[in-house]
Scaffold this active site. Sequence first.
Site, PDB file in Angstrom:
ATOM      1  N   ASP A  32       0.824  -1.210   0.000  1.00 21.15           N
ATOM      2  CA  ASP A  32       0.000   0.000   0.000  1.00 21.15           C
ATOM      3  C   ASP A  32       0.861   1.263   0.000  1.00 21.15           C
ATOM      4  O   ASP A  32       1.915   1.301   0.632  1.00 21.15           O
ATOM      5  CB  ASP A  32      -0.894  -0.017   1.248  1.00 21.15           C
ATOM      6  CG  ASP A  32      -2.021   0.997   1.173  1.00 21.15           C
ATOM      7  OD1 ASP A  32      -2.344   1.451   0.055  1.00 21.15           O
ATOM      8  OD2 ASP A  32      -2.584   1.328   2.229  1.00 21.15           O
ATOM      9  N   ASN A  80     -10.725  -2.076  -6.270  1.00 19.71           N
ATOM     10  CA  ASN A  80      -9.883  -1.136  -7.012  1.00 19.71           C
ATOM     11  C   ASN A  80     -10.485  -0.699  -8.349  1.00 19.71           C
ATOM     12  O   ASN A  80     -10.029   0.281  -8.952  1.00 19.71           O
ATOM     13  CB  ASN A  80      -8.493  -1.725  -7.258  1.00 19.71           C
ATOM     14  CG  ASN A  80      -7.615  -1.730  -6.029  1.00 19.71           C
ATOM     15  OD1 ASN A  80      -6.666  -2.509  -5.926  1.00 19.71           O
ATOM     16  ND2 ASN A  80      -7.899  -0.861  -5.065  1.00 19.71           N
TER      17      ASN A  80
END
Length: 272
Positions: A32, A80
């Site tokens: 991340d 996403n």
Amino acid sequence: MRLNNLQLKNNLNLSNKLDKERIPEHIAIIMDGNGRWATKKGLPRSFGHNKGVSVLKEIIKASKNIDCKVLTVYAFSTENWIRPSNEVDFLINLFEKVLKKEISEIHQESIKIKFIGDLSPLPNSLKLLIKSSEALTNNNKKFTLNICVNYGGRQEIVKAAKEIAIKSSSGKIKPSDIDEQLFNSELLTKGSMDPELLIRTSGEKRISNFLLWQLAYSEIYVTDVLWPDFTESEFLKAIIDYQSRNRRFGGIESLSNESFEDSCYSSLSKND
């Protein structure tokens, strides 16, 4: 990625602190912070994703160096898709570009590559490349790289439950046959051990729908370092931290029944 002498020395010092007998065999990583890294530098988010690929290559090498057997990385989640379409397109193209470029070296390094997730929405060219890459490396035994693409833990569990329900309603299995082992066999990760360690970069303290079933007893290590800045040294720090913990799997630490009873009696006596 070239390392300077100081970085090499630091990596060596950290490596020497590792207990070679307690290396996690399966490490999972939520990679991340690519976008935030780029934004902080005044760069397009795509620069962060490109840098993230370089870091992944370094961490794969570091994982092999410490004799870890399986590395599972969260590359693209089912959530996403809601990102801007130009970023999604870039990521999908990046997967294909990198896989084409790296698959020969991956195979030469005896790495087995496996993609985990619902691959159906991906472009046909990428799906074919994934299929051929998995076939090429299928017999490699030294190290396994699982790449989670269009993956969601809840979706995986629901899919497994549906498969079991279908088999039960058709008489292939009885309700009494359903246990953890059977459920595991319907998961996308079937055949793979659960991760002992989950590493999350960027400081976010959540698992973001990643391996919800498999992480039941995993140790979790969170670092504020953004993924593009995550180095071998940071990776080794996570392993050292993992080795400092006592994994109890819901039990208690080195406490016999007798000592537990003595402890309870002592507490009751104090309250009399």
